[in-house]
Design a protein around this motif. Structure first.
Motif, PDB file in Angstrom:
ATOM      1  N   PRO A  96     -11.819 -24.709 -33.369  1.00 59.33           N
ATOM      2  CA  PRO A  96     -12.083 -24.135 -32.045  1.00 59.33           C
ATOM      3  C   PRO A  96     -12.957 -24.994 -31.144  1.00 59.33           C
ATOM      4  CG  PRO A  96     -12.204 -22.432 -33.717  1.00 59.33           C
ATOM      5  CD  PRO A  96     -12.081 -23.729 -34.451  1.00 59.33           C
ATOM      6  N   LYS A 339      -6.217 -31.257 -25.466  1.00 58.98           N
ATOM      7  CA  LYS A 339      -7.491 -31.593 -24.832  1.00 58.98           C
ATOM      8  C   LYS A 339      -8.369 -32.468 -25.714  1.00 58.98           C
ATOM      9  CE  LYS A 339      -7.628 -27.164 -22.331  1.00 58.98           C
ATOM     10  NZ  LYS A 339      -8.354 -25.876 -22.171  1.00 58.98           N
ATOM     11  N   GLU A 374      -8.305 -13.836 -36.017  1.00 58.56           N
ATOM     12  CA  GLU A 374      -8.099 -15.245 -35.660  1.00 58.56           C
ATOM     13  C   GLU A 374      -7.203 -15.868 -36.711  1.00 58.56           C
ATOM     14  OE1 GLU A 374     -10.606 -19.165 -34.125  1.00 58.56           O
ATOM     15  OE2 GLU A 374     -11.667 -17.439 -34.937  1.00 58.56           O
ATOM     16  N   ALA A 438      -3.028 -17.329 -26.677  1.00 54.86           N
ATOM     17  CA  ALA A 438      -4.338 -17.577 -26.057  1.00 54.86           C
ATOM     18  C   ALA A 438      -5.091 -18.665 -26.819  1.00 54.86           C
ATOM     19  CB  ALA A 438      -5.140 -16.287 -26.005  1.00 54.86           C
ATOM     20  N   LEU A 439      -5.003 -18.641 -28.145  1.00 53.00           N
ATOM     21  CA  LEU A 439      -5.652 -19.677 -28.949  1.00 53.00           C
ATOM     22  C   LEU A 439      -4.989 -21.031 -28.703  1.00 53.00           C
ATOM     23  CD1 LEU A 439      -6.016 -17.686 -32.297  1.00 53.00           C
ATOM     24  CD2 LEU A 439      -7.873 -18.354 -30.759  1.00 53.00           C
ATOM     25  N   GLU A 441      -3.310 -21.960 -26.016  1.00 52.90           N
ATOM     26  CA  GLU A 441      -3.578 -22.376 -24.639  1.00 52.90           C
ATOM     27  C   GLU A 441      -4.976 -22.949 -24.473  1.00 52.90           C
ATOM     28  OE1 GLU A 441      -2.782 -20.612 -20.148  1.00 52.90           O
ATOM     29  OE2 GLU A 441      -2.778 -19.279 -21.873  1.00 52.90           O
ATOM     30  N   SER A 442      -5.921 -22.497 -25.303  1.00 53.52           N
ATOM     31  CA  SER A 442      -7.289 -23.008 -25.196  1.00 53.52           C
ATOM     32  C   SER A 442      -7.386 -24.477 -25.585  1.00 53.52           C
ATOM     33  CB  SER A 442      -8.227 -22.181 -26.080  1.00 53.52           C
ATOM     34  OG  SER A 442      -7.978 -22.400 -27.464  1.00 53.52           O
ATOM     35  N   HIS A 443      -6.374 -24.990 -26.273  1.00 50.64           N
ATOM     36  CA  HIS A 443      -6.395 -26.380 -26.735  1.00 50.64           C
ATOM     37  C   HIS A 443      -5.459 -27.302 -25.952  1.00 50.64           C
ATOM     38  CE1 HIS A 443      -8.916 -25.716 -30.263  1.00 50.64           C
ATOM     39  NE2 HIS A 443      -8.162 -24.694 -30.617  1.00 50.64           N
TER      40      HIS A 443
END
Length: 529
Positions: A96, A339, A374, A438-439, A441-443
Protein backbone atom coordinates in the motif's frame (compact mmCIF):
# COMPACT_ATOMS: atom_id res chain seq x y z
CA UNK A 1 -15.97 -44.29 -34.45
CA UNK A 2 -16.53 -47.86 -33.29
CA UNK A 3 -16.56 -48.36 -29.52
CA UNK A 4 -13.49 -46.52 -28.18
CA UNK A 5 -10.94 -48.11 -25.91
CA UNK A 6 -11.39 -45.35 -23.33
CA UNK A 7 -14.16 -42.85 -22.72
CA UNK A 8 -12.95 -39.73 -20.90
CA UNK A 9 -15.55 -37.72 -19.01
CA UNK A 10 -14.58 -34.05 -18.82
CA UNK A 11 -12.09 -32.05 -20.87
CA UNK A 12 -9.84 -30.13 -18.51
CA UNK A 13 -6.05 -30.18 -18.81
CA UNK A 14 -5.72 -33.63 -17.20
CA UNK A 15 -8.34 -35.16 -19.49
CA UNK A 16 -6.72 -33.64 -22.57
CA UNK A 17 -3.26 -34.84 -21.56
CA UNK A 18 -4.59 -38.36 -20.96
CA UNK A 19 -6.44 -38.37 -24.29
CA UNK A 20 -3.41 -37.13 -26.22
CA UNK A 21 -1.02 -39.63 -24.62
CA UNK A 22 -3.36 -42.60 -25.03
CA UNK A 23 -3.88 -41.59 -28.66
CA UNK A 24 -0.12 -41.61 -29.21
CA UNK A 25 -0.13 -45.18 -27.85
CA UNK A 26 -2.62 -46.14 -30.51
CA UNK A 27 -5.63 -46.33 -28.22
CA UNK A 28 -8.94 -44.91 -29.43
CA UNK A 29 -10.35 -42.30 -27.08
CA UNK A 30 -13.65 -40.46 -26.88
CA UNK A 31 -13.69 -37.25 -24.84
CA UNK A 32 -17.14 -36.14 -23.61
CA UNK A 33 -17.70 -32.56 -22.43
CA UNK A 34 -21.06 -31.37 -21.10
CA UNK A 35 -20.38 -27.70 -21.98
CA UNK A 36 -20.35 -26.22 -25.47
CA UNK A 37 -16.53 -26.09 -25.48
CA UNK A 38 -13.61 -28.08 -24.11
CA UNK A 39 -11.04 -26.85 -21.62
CA UNK A 40 -12.33 -26.91 -18.05
CA UNK A 41 -10.57 -23.95 -16.43
CA UNK A 42 -8.87 -23.04 -19.71
CA UNK A 43 -11.12 -20.61 -21.53
CA UNK A 44 -10.45 -17.44 -23.54
CA UNK A 45 -13.04 -15.02 -24.92
CA UNK A 46 -13.66 -11.42 -25.87
CA UNK A 47 -15.72 -10.70 -22.75
CA UNK A 48 -15.21 -6.94 -22.37
CA UNK A 49 -14.77 -5.24 -25.75
CA UNK A 50 -14.24 -6.53 -29.30
CA UNK A 51 -10.59 -7.41 -29.93
CA UNK A 52 -9.70 -7.88 -26.23
CA UNK A 53 -8.95 -11.56 -25.56
CA UNK A 54 -9.15 -12.59 -21.91
CA UNK A 55 -8.27 -15.89 -20.25
CA UNK A 56 -11.37 -16.07 -18.09
CA UNK A 57 -9.92 -18.43 -15.49
CA UNK A 58 -6.45 -20.03 -15.63
CA UNK A 59 -3.72 -18.28 -17.56
CA UNK A 60 -0.15 -18.98 -16.38
CA UNK A 61 1.35 -22.11 -17.91
CA UNK A 62 4.62 -22.52 -15.98
CA UNK A 63 3.47 -25.82 -14.46
CA UNK A 64 2.60 -27.21 -17.88
CA UNK A 65 5.78 -26.00 -19.55
CA UNK A 66 7.92 -27.66 -16.85
CA UNK A 67 5.82 -30.85 -16.57
CA UNK A 68 6.55 -34.43 -17.63
CA UNK A 69 3.40 -34.18 -19.75
CA UNK A 70 4.89 -31.34 -21.80
CA UNK A 71 8.18 -33.19 -22.18
CA UNK A 72 6.16 -36.06 -23.64
CA UNK A 73 3.71 -34.28 -25.96
CA UNK A 74 5.01 -30.70 -26.11
CA UNK A 75 6.60 -31.04 -29.53
CA UNK A 76 3.39 -32.57 -30.87
CA UNK A 77 1.38 -29.64 -29.54
CA UNK A 78 3.83 -27.15 -31.02
CA UNK A 79 3.43 -28.90 -34.37
CA UNK A 80 -0.31 -28.32 -33.94
CA UNK A 81 0.20 -24.57 -33.55
CA UNK A 82 0.94 -24.04 -29.84
CA UNK A 83 3.20 -21.08 -28.99
CA UNK A 84 4.04 -19.48 -25.64
CA UNK A 85 4.74 -15.86 -24.78
CA UNK A 86 7.35 -15.25 -22.08
CA UNK A 87 8.05 -12.44 -19.61
CA UNK A 88 11.47 -11.66 -18.16
CA UNK A 89 9.84 -10.46 -14.93
CA UNK A 90 7.51 -13.28 -13.82
CA UNK A 91 6.29 -11.85 -10.52
CA UNK A 92 6.46 -9.08 -7.97
CA UNK A 93 4.67 -7.50 -5.05
CA UNK A 94 3.36 -3.98 -4.44
CA UNK A 95 2.41 -2.83 -0.94
CA UNK A 96 0.00 0.00 0.00
CA UNK A 97 2.82 2.47 0.69
CA UNK A 98 4.34 1.89 -2.75
CA UNK A 99 7.20 -0.31 -1.56
CA UNK A 100 7.69 -3.15 -4.00
CA UNK A 101 9.86 -6.05 -5.12
CA UNK A 102 10.30 -7.31 -8.67
CA UNK A 103 11.41 -10.91 -9.19
CA UNK A 104 13.32 -11.73 -12.38
CA UNK A 105 14.39 -14.83 -14.29
CA UNK A 106 17.96 -13.56 -13.74
CA UNK A 107 19.51 -15.16 -10.62
CA UNK A 108 22.17 -12.45 -10.22
CA UNK A 109 19.56 -9.70 -10.38
CA UNK A 110 17.42 -11.46 -7.77
CA UNK A 111 20.35 -11.87 -5.39
CA UNK A 112 21.22 -8.18 -5.78
CA UNK A 113 17.58 -7.15 -5.26
CA UNK A 114 17.25 -9.21 -2.09
CA UNK A 115 20.58 -7.99 -0.71
CA UNK A 116 19.53 -4.40 -1.35
CA UNK A 117 16.39 -5.00 0.71
CA UNK A 118 18.36 -6.63 3.52
CA UNK A 119 22.04 -7.47 3.27
CA UNK A 120 22.47 -11.23 3.40
CA UNK A 121 19.00 -12.12 2.12
CA UNK A 122 20.38 -12.46 -1.40
CA UNK A 123 22.91 -15.07 -0.36
CA UNK A 124 20.20 -16.80 1.66
CA UNK A 125 18.06 -17.01 -1.46
CA UNK A 126 21.01 -18.45 -3.39
CA UNK A 127 21.53 -21.16 -0.75
CA UNK A 128 17.82 -22.01 -0.66
CA UNK A 129 17.57 -22.37 -4.43
CA UNK A 130 20.79 -24.38 -4.66
CA UNK A 131 19.52 -26.72 -1.93
CA UNK A 132 16.22 -27.14 -3.76
CA UNK A 133 18.03 -27.90 -7.01
CA UNK A 134 19.99 -30.64 -5.23
CA UNK A 135 16.79 -32.15 -3.85
CA UNK A 136 14.77 -31.59 -7.03
CA UNK A 137 14.83 -35.15 -8.44
CA UNK A 138 13.56 -36.66 -5.18
CA UNK A 139 11.20 -33.81 -4.36
CA UNK A 140 9.54 -33.73 -7.77
CA UNK A 141 9.18 -37.52 -7.78
CA UNK A 142 7.06 -37.10 -4.64
CA UNK A 143 5.16 -34.02 -5.84
CA UNK A 144 4.33 -35.39 -9.27
CA UNK A 145 4.96 -39.13 -9.28
CA UNK A 146 2.74 -42.13 -8.67
CA UNK A 147 3.04 -42.38 -4.88
CA UNK A 148 1.81 -45.97 -4.62
CA UNK A 149 4.45 -47.45 -6.89
CA UNK A 150 7.67 -49.38 -6.85
CA UNK A 151 9.52 -46.39 -8.33
CA UNK A 152 8.53 -44.13 -5.44
CA UNK A 153 9.35 -46.82 -2.88
CA UNK A 154 12.79 -47.21 -4.43
CA UNK A 155 13.31 -43.44 -4.46
CA UNK A 156 12.47 -43.17 -0.75
CA UNK A 157 14.63 -46.20 0.08
CA UNK A 158 17.55 -44.70 -1.86
CA UNK A 159 17.22 -41.44 0.06
CA UNK A 160 17.04 -43.33 3.35
CA UNK A 161 20.17 -45.26 2.46
CA UNK A 162 22.08 -42.17 1.34
CA UNK A 163 21.00 -39.73 4.04
CA UNK A 164 20.29 -42.13 6.86
CA UNK A 165 16.81 -42.66 8.25
CA UNK A 166 17.06 -39.91 10.87
CA UNK A 167 18.14 -37.28 8.33
CA UNK A 168 15.43 -38.44 5.92
CA UNK A 169 12.86 -38.02 8.69
CA UNK A 170 14.28 -34.54 9.32
CA UNK A 171 13.92 -33.75 5.61
CA UNK A 172 10.25 -34.68 5.66
CA UNK A 173 9.81 -32.62 8.83
CA UNK A 174 11.33 -29.57 7.15
CA UNK A 175 9.07 -30.14 4.14
CA UNK A 176 6.02 -29.75 6.40
CA UNK A 177 7.04 -26.28 7.64
CA UNK A 178 4.41 -23.52 7.23
CA UNK A 179 5.31 -20.55 5.05
CA UNK A 180 5.04 -18.03 7.89
CA UNK A 181 7.59 -19.81 10.05
CA UNK A 182 9.92 -20.34 7.13
CA UNK A 183 9.80 -16.76 5.83
CA UNK A 184 10.15 -15.13 9.25
CA UNK A 185 13.16 -17.27 10.20
CA UNK A 186 14.89 -17.28 6.80
CA UNK A 187 14.61 -13.73 5.40
CA UNK A 188 14.96 -10.50 7.35
CA UNK A 189 13.18 -8.29 4.82
CA UNK A 190 9.42 -7.93 5.25
CA UNK A 191 9.23 -7.02 1.56
CA UNK A 192 10.59 -10.47 0.70
CA UNK A 193 7.99 -11.99 3.03
CA UNK A 194 5.38 -9.98 1.11
CA UNK A 195 6.77 -11.19 -2.23
CA UNK A 196 6.36 -14.87 -1.45
CA UNK A 197 3.40 -15.03 0.94
CA UNK A 198 0.65 -14.59 -1.72
CA UNK A 199 1.92 -17.56 -3.68
CA UNK A 200 0.68 -20.03 -1.06
CA UNK A 201 -2.85 -18.99 -2.07
CA UNK A 202 -2.19 -20.31 -5.59
CA UNK A 203 -1.58 -23.72 -4.02
CA UNK A 204 -4.93 -23.70 -2.22
CA UNK A 205 -3.16 -23.07 1.09
CA UNK A 206 -2.59 -20.26 3.60
CA UNK A 207 0.62 -18.93 5.17
CA UNK A 208 0.08 -21.06 8.29
CA UNK A 209 -0.65 -24.29 6.37
CA UNK A 210 1.66 -27.28 6.72
CA UNK A 211 4.08 -27.77 3.79
CA UNK A 212 3.31 -24.30 2.39
CA UNK A 213 6.97 -23.29 2.78
CA UNK A 214 8.09 -26.12 0.53
CA UNK A 215 5.60 -25.04 -2.11
CA UNK A 216 6.94 -21.46 -1.96
CA UNK A 217 10.44 -22.73 -2.62
CA UNK A 218 9.22 -24.85 -5.53
CA UNK A 219 7.34 -21.87 -6.98
CA UNK A 220 10.35 -19.59 -6.64
CA UNK A 221 12.52 -22.19 -8.35
CA UNK A 222 10.02 -22.67 -11.20
CA UNK A 223 9.40 -18.96 -11.77
CA UNK A 224 13.10 -18.18 -11.96
CA UNK A 225 13.69 -21.14 -14.28
CA UNK A 226 10.71 -20.83 -16.65
CA UNK A 227 9.01 -17.54 -15.79
CA UNK A 228 5.23 -17.13 -16.01
CA UNK A 229 4.48 -18.05 -19.64
CA UNK A 230 1.07 -17.73 -21.21
CA UNK A 231 -0.32 -19.16 -24.44
CA UNK A 232 0.22 -16.74 -27.30
CA UNK A 233 -3.16 -15.44 -28.41
CA UNK A 234 -5.05 -16.88 -25.45
CA UNK A 235 -5.59 -20.22 -23.73
CA UNK A 236 -7.96 -21.19 -26.53
CA UNK A 237 -4.94 -21.73 -28.77
CA UNK A 238 -3.74 -24.51 -26.44
CA UNK A 239 -7.16 -26.15 -26.62
CA UNK A 240 -7.12 -25.97 -30.40
CA UNK A 241 -3.71 -27.67 -30.44
CA UNK A 242 -4.93 -30.42 -28.12
CA UNK A 243 -8.05 -30.96 -30.23
CA UNK A 244 -5.99 -31.30 -33.38
CA UNK A 245 -3.50 -33.67 -31.73
CA UNK A 246 -6.23 -35.90 -30.30
CA UNK A 247 -8.23 -36.10 -33.52
CA UNK A 248 -5.11 -36.59 -35.66
CA UNK A 249 -4.42 -39.71 -33.59
CA UNK A 250 -7.91 -41.07 -34.23
CA UNK A 251 -9.62 -39.73 -31.13
CA UNK A 252 -12.97 -37.99 -30.98
CA UNK A 253 -14.20 -35.05 -28.91
CA UNK A 254 -17.89 -34.36 -28.34
CA UNK A 255 -19.17 -31.21 -26.66
CA UNK A 256 -22.70 -30.80 -25.36
CA UNK A 257 -22.44 -34.41 -24.15
CA UNK A 258 -23.62 -34.47 -20.54
CA UNK A 259 -22.82 -37.83 -18.96
CA UNK A 260 -25.67 -38.75 -16.65
CA UNK A 261 -24.43 -42.08 -15.31
CA UNK A 262 -21.92 -44.87 -15.78
CA UNK A 263 -22.97 -48.25 -17.15
CA UNK A 264 -21.98 -51.49 -15.47
CA UNK A 265 -20.42 -53.95 -17.88
CA UNK A 266 -19.46 -57.63 -17.65
CA UNK A 267 -18.01 -58.78 -14.30
CA UNK A 268 -18.97 -55.48 -12.70
CA UNK A 269 -16.47 -53.45 -14.72
CA UNK A 270 -17.12 -49.90 -15.93
CA UNK A 271 -18.51 -50.62 -19.36
CA UNK A 272 -19.82 -47.34 -20.71
CA UNK A 273 -21.79 -44.18 -20.08
CA UNK A 274 -25.34 -42.95 -20.46
CA UNK A 275 -25.86 -39.38 -21.67
CA UNK A 276 -28.56 -37.06 -20.36
CA UNK A 277 -30.52 -37.51 -23.61
CA UNK A 278 -30.61 -41.27 -23.15
CA UNK A 279 -27.83 -42.25 -25.58
CA UNK A 280 -25.49 -44.99 -24.35
CA UNK A 281 -21.83 -45.36 -25.33
CA UNK A 282 -19.61 -48.34 -24.60
CA UNK A 283 -15.89 -48.48 -23.91
CA UNK A 284 -13.67 -51.51 -24.49
CA UNK A 285 -10.98 -50.84 -21.86
CA UNK A 286 -12.24 -48.34 -19.31
CA UNK A 287 -13.77 -45.05 -18.25
CA UNK A 288 -11.68 -42.08 -17.09
CA UNK A 289 -13.48 -39.36 -15.13
CA UNK A 290 -11.97 -35.91 -14.66
CA UNK A 291 -14.47 -34.68 -12.07
CA UNK A 292 -14.77 -34.02 -8.34
CA UNK A 293 -15.39 -36.94 -5.96
CA UNK A 294 -18.97 -35.80 -5.40
CA UNK A 295 -19.67 -35.73 -9.13
CA UNK A 296 -18.17 -39.19 -9.55
CA UNK A 297 -19.69 -41.01 -6.59
CA UNK A 298 -22.88 -39.08 -5.88
CA UNK A 299 -23.92 -38.49 -9.51
CA UNK A 300 -22.23 -40.75 -12.04
CA UNK A 301 -22.25 -43.84 -9.79
CA UNK A 302 -25.57 -43.07 -8.12
CA UNK A 303 -27.39 -45.96 -9.81
CA UNK A 304 -24.50 -48.43 -9.79
CA UNK A 305 -25.86 -51.92 -9.00
CA UNK A 306 -23.60 -52.44 -5.98
CA UNK A 307 -23.03 -49.89 -3.19
CA UNK A 308 -19.57 -48.39 -2.63
CA UNK A 309 -17.42 -49.74 0.20
CA UNK A 310 -18.22 -48.09 3.55
CA UNK A 311 -14.87 -46.27 3.65
CA UNK A 312 -15.50 -44.74 0.21
CA UNK A 313 -19.02 -43.65 1.16
CA UNK A 314 -17.71 -42.01 4.35
CA UNK A 315 -14.80 -40.37 2.50
CA UNK A 316 -17.11 -38.84 -0.11
CA UNK A 317 -19.36 -37.41 2.63
CA UNK A 318 -16.36 -35.91 4.42
CA UNK A 319 -14.58 -34.53 1.35
CA UNK A 320 -13.97 -30.80 1.83
CA UNK A 321 -13.65 -27.92 -0.59
CA UNK A 322 -11.40 -24.91 -0.16
CA UNK A 323 -11.63 -21.17 -0.63
CA UNK A 324 -13.50 -19.81 -3.61
CA UNK A 325 -11.97 -17.78 -6.39
CA UNK A 326 -13.04 -14.58 -8.10
CA UNK A 327 -11.93 -13.11 -11.43
CA UNK A 328 -12.00 -9.50 -12.68
CA UNK A 329 -11.06 -8.53 -16.22
CA UNK A 330 -10.38 -5.05 -17.61
CA UNK A 331 -10.08 -3.63 -21.09
CA UNK A 332 -7.89 -0.50 -21.03
CA UNK A 333 -7.31 2.19 -23.65
CA UNK A 334 -3.57 2.11 -22.90
CA UNK A 335 -1.16 0.12 -20.69
CA UNK A 336 -1.37 0.92 -16.97
CA UNK A 337 1.17 3.38 -15.56
CA UNK A 338 2.11 2.24 -12.08
CA UNK A 339 2.86 5.11 -9.72
CA UNK A 340 5.56 3.34 -7.71
CA UNK A 341 7.75 2.19 -10.62
CA UNK A 342 7.19 2.07 -14.38
CA UNK A 343 8.91 -1.33 -14.50
CA UNK A 344 5.97 -2.82 -12.57
CA UNK A 345 4.09 -2.66 -15.88
CA UNK A 346 6.35 -5.42 -17.22
CA UNK A 347 5.63 -7.87 -14.40
CA UNK A 348 3.59 -10.86 -15.54
CA UNK A 349 1.87 -11.52 -12.18
CA UNK A 350 1.93 -8.71 -9.64
CA UNK A 351 0.44 -9.17 -6.18
CA UNK A 352 -1.09 -6.26 -4.29
CA UNK A 353 -1.01 -6.91 -0.54
CA UNK A 354 0.06 -5.30 2.74
CA UNK A 355 2.40 -8.25 3.24
CA UNK A 356 2.58 -11.57 5.08
CA UNK A 357 0.16 -10.49 7.80
CA UNK A 358 -2.18 -9.05 5.17
CA UNK A 359 -2.29 -12.35 3.28
CA UNK A 360 -2.83 -14.25 6.51
CA UNK A 361 -5.62 -11.93 7.64
CA UNK A 362 -7.46 -11.98 4.31
CA UNK A 363 -7.17 -15.77 4.02
CA UNK A 364 -8.50 -16.19 7.57
CA UNK A 365 -11.41 -13.85 6.92
CA UNK A 366 -12.28 -15.82 3.79
CA UNK A 367 -12.09 -19.16 5.58
CA UNK A 368 -14.53 -17.79 8.17
CA UNK A 369 -16.95 -16.86 5.40
CA UNK A 370 -16.20 -13.12 5.33
CA UNK A 371 -15.47 -10.90 2.36
CA UNK A 372 -11.89 -9.79 3.15
CA UNK A 373 -11.56 -6.13 4.04
CA UNK A 374 -8.29 -5.91 2.07
CA UNK A 375 -8.02 -8.90 -0.24
CA UNK A 376 -4.86 -10.18 -1.85
CA UNK A 377 -5.04 -9.17 -5.51
CA UNK A 378 -3.13 -10.98 -8.24
CA UNK A 379 -2.79 -8.72 -11.29
CA UNK A 380 -1.89 -10.38 -14.56
CA UNK A 381 -0.58 -8.13 -17.35
CA UNK A 382 -0.62 -10.39 -20.42
CA UNK A 383 -0.46 -7.66 -23.06
CA UNK A 384 2.92 -6.54 -21.69
CA UNK A 385 4.44 -9.65 -23.32
CA UNK A 386 1.67 -10.85 -25.65
CA UNK A 387 0.34 -7.76 -27.44
CA UNK A 388 -1.93 -9.94 -29.59
CA UNK A 389 -4.39 -10.03 -26.67
CA UNK A 390 -5.64 -6.46 -27.39
CA UNK A 391 -5.88 -3.94 -30.24
CA UNK A 392 -2.69 -1.98 -30.95
CA UNK A 393 -1.72 0.36 -28.10
CA UNK A 394 -4.42 -0.97 -25.79
CA UNK A 395 -4.18 -3.36 -22.85
CA UNK A 396 -5.96 -5.83 -20.62
CA UNK A 397 -5.64 -6.75 -16.98
CA UNK A 398 -6.38 -10.21 -15.52
CA UNK A 399 -7.25 -10.09 -11.81
CA UNK A 400 -7.56 -13.11 -9.57
CA UNK A 401 -8.83 -12.96 -6.00
CA UNK A 402 -7.94 -16.29 -4.33
CA UNK A 403 -9.67 -15.41 -1.04
CA UNK A 404 -13.37 -15.37 -1.95
CA UNK A 405 -15.71 -17.27 0.40
CA UNK A 406 -17.84 -20.00 -1.14
CA UNK A 407 -20.69 -19.14 1.23
CA UNK A 408 -20.76 -15.57 2.56
CA UNK A 409 -21.42 -15.02 6.26
CA UNK A 410 -20.52 -11.33 6.36
CA UNK A 411 -18.25 -8.51 5.25
CA UNK A 412 -15.06 -8.00 7.25
CA UNK A 413 -15.17 -4.29 6.38
CA UNK A 414 -18.83 -3.96 7.39
CA UNK A 415 -19.71 -2.15 4.16
CA UNK A 416 -21.53 -4.67 1.96
CA UNK A 417 -24.93 -6.06 2.88
CA UNK A 418 -24.94 -9.85 2.62
CA UNK A 419 -28.09 -11.78 1.62
CA UNK A 420 -29.60 -13.92 4.35
CA UNK A 421 -28.91 -17.09 2.38
CA UNK A 422 -25.21 -16.20 2.00
CA UNK A 423 -25.25 -16.53 -1.77
CA UNK A 424 -23.33 -14.41 -4.23
CA UNK A 425 -25.64 -11.96 -5.98
CA UNK A 426 -24.84 -9.56 -8.81
CA UNK A 427 -25.01 -6.71 -6.29
CA UNK A 428 -22.53 -8.31 -3.88
CA UNK A 429 -20.23 -9.28 -6.72
CA UNK A 430 -20.06 -5.78 -8.21
CA UNK A 431 -19.74 -3.99 -4.87
CA UNK A 432 -16.91 -6.26 -3.84
CA UNK A 433 -15.27 -5.67 -7.23
CA UNK A 434 -15.56 -1.93 -6.54
CA UNK A 435 -13.51 -2.47 -3.37
CA UNK A 436 -10.83 -4.24 -5.38
CA UNK A 437 -10.90 -1.58 -8.07
CA UNK A 438 -10.35 1.17 -5.50
CA UNK A 439 -7.18 -0.59 -4.34
CA UNK A 440 -6.05 -1.02 -7.94
CA UNK A 441 -6.79 2.58 -8.81
CA UNK A 442 -4.71 3.82 -5.86
CA UNK A 443 -1.61 2.40 -7.57
CA UNK A 444 -2.27 3.26 -11.24
CA UNK A 445 -2.17 6.78 -12.68
CA UNK A 446 -5.43 7.89 -14.25
CA UNK A 447 -6.94 4.41 -14.01
CA UNK A 448 -10.50 5.69 -14.37
CA UNK A 449 -9.44 7.53 -17.53
CA UNK A 450 -8.08 4.44 -19.28
CA UNK A 451 -10.72 1.91 -18.14
CA UNK A 452 -12.92 0.91 -21.07
CA UNK A 453 -14.81 -2.03 -19.56
CA UNK A 454 -14.88 -4.42 -16.60
CA UNK A 455 -16.18 -7.98 -16.35
CA UNK A 456 -16.44 -9.77 -13.01
CA UNK A 457 -16.96 -13.44 -12.18
CA UNK A 458 -17.94 -14.41 -8.63
CA UNK A 459 -17.33 -17.89 -7.21
CA UNK A 460 -20.94 -18.70 -8.10
CA UNK A 461 -20.40 -17.55 -11.69
CA UNK A 462 -17.31 -19.75 -12.02
CA UNK A 463 -19.17 -22.79 -10.70
CA UNK A 464 -21.97 -22.11 -13.19
CA UNK A 465 -19.38 -22.33 -15.99
CA UNK A 466 -17.66 -25.42 -14.58
CA UNK A 467 -19.55 -27.66 -12.15
CA UNK A 468 -16.25 -29.03 -10.80
CA UNK A 469 -15.46 -25.60 -9.29
CA UNK A 470 -17.56 -26.24 -6.21
CA UNK A 471 -18.31 -22.90 -4.60
CA UNK A 472 -15.73 -21.40 -6.95
CA UNK A 473 -12.91 -23.57 -5.56
CA UNK A 474 -10.50 -23.93 -8.52
CA UNK A 475 -8.35 -26.55 -6.76
CA UNK A 476 -10.74 -29.50 -6.79
CA UNK A 477 -10.99 -29.56 -3.00
CA UNK A 478 -9.16 -28.43 0.10
CA UNK A 479 -5.40 -28.88 -0.33
CA UNK A 480 -4.34 -29.25 3.31
CA UNK A 481 -1.98 -32.09 4.19
CA UNK A 482 -4.77 -34.43 5.38
CA UNK A 483 -6.39 -34.30 1.91
CA UNK A 484 -3.30 -34.29 -0.28
CA UNK A 485 -0.41 -36.49 -1.44
CA UNK A 486 -1.08 -40.09 -0.27
CA UNK A 487 -4.50 -39.04 0.94
CA UNK A 488 -5.96 -37.42 -2.18
CA UNK A 489 -8.81 -37.64 -2.66
CA UNK A 490 -9.32 -40.24 0.10
CA UNK A 491 -7.23 -41.88 2.80
CA UNK A 492 -7.82 -45.20 1.02
CA UNK A 493 -6.99 -43.96 -2.50
CA UNK A 494 -4.36 -45.85 -4.49
CA UNK A 495 -3.11 -43.81 -7.42
CA UNK A 496 -6.04 -43.21 -9.80
CA UNK A 497 -7.94 -46.44 -9.43
CA UNK A 498 -11.39 -46.62 -7.88
CA UNK A 499 -13.28 -49.51 -6.24
CA UNK A 500 -14.88 -50.17 -9.65
CA UNK A 501 -12.68 -52.14 -12.03
CA UNK A 502 -11.91 -50.19 -15.20
CA UNK A 503 -12.96 -46.85 -13.68
CA UNK A 504 -10.26 -44.23 -13.14
CA UNK A 505 -10.35 -40.86 -11.41
CA UNK A 506 -8.20 -37.92 -12.52
CA UNK A 507 -8.35 -34.13 -12.28
CA UNK A 508 -7.57 -31.57 -9.60
CA UNK A 509 -9.19 -33.76 -6.94
CA UNK A 510 -6.71 -36.58 -7.62
CA UNK A 511 -2.96 -36.76 -6.96
CA UNK A 512 -0.86 -34.69 -7.67
CA UNK A 513 -3.67 -32.18 -7.22
CA UNK A 514 -4.54 -28.91 -8.94
CA UNK A 515 -2.57 -26.85 -11.41
CA UNK A 516 -2.03 -26.84 -15.16
CA UNK A 517 0.68 -29.50 -15.18
CA UNK A 518 -1.73 -32.22 -16.28
CA UNK A 519 -0.15 -34.47 -13.65
CA UNK A 520 -2.94 -36.95 -12.96
CA UNK A 521 -3.75 -37.32 -16.65
CA UNK A 522 -0.08 -37.97 -17.37
CA UNK A 523 0.38 -40.50 -14.58
CA UNK A 524 -2.72 -42.47 -15.50
CA UNK A 525 -2.03 -42.48 -19.24
CA UNK A 526 1.56 -43.58 -18.55
CA UNK A 527 0.27 -46.56 -16.55
CA UNK A 528 -2.40 -47.74 -18.99
CA UNK A 529 -1.68 -50.02 -21.90
Amino acid sequence: MTSPDYIIVGSGINALVAAAMLGKKGRKVLVLERNDRIGGCLRSEEITEPGFVHDIMATTMVLFLTSPAYRTIGKDLEACGLEFAHADLPTGVLRPDGSHVIFSKDRRRNIATFDELSLGDGQTFLREMDALATDAPFLFSLLGGALWSGATLKAVAKQGWGRGLRKLAAWFGDALTPARGYLETTYRSEDIHALWAPWVLHCGLGPESAYSAEMLKVIGFALELAGAPIVKGGAGALLAAFERLITDNGGEIRTGADVESLICGPSGRAGGVKLAGGETLNANAGIICSVTPNQLYDRLLKDWPTPPPPDVKTSVARYRYGKGNMQIHYALSEPPRWKADAELGKVALLHLTPGLDGVSRAANECERGLLPAEPTICVGQPTSFDPSRAPAGKSILWLQLPEAPRHIKGDAAGEIAIPADGRWTDEVRERYADRVEALLESHIENFSGIKLARRVYSPADLEAMNMNLVGGDPYGGYCGIDQFFLWRPFKSSVNHRTHVAGLYHIGASAHPGPGLGGGSGFLLASSLK
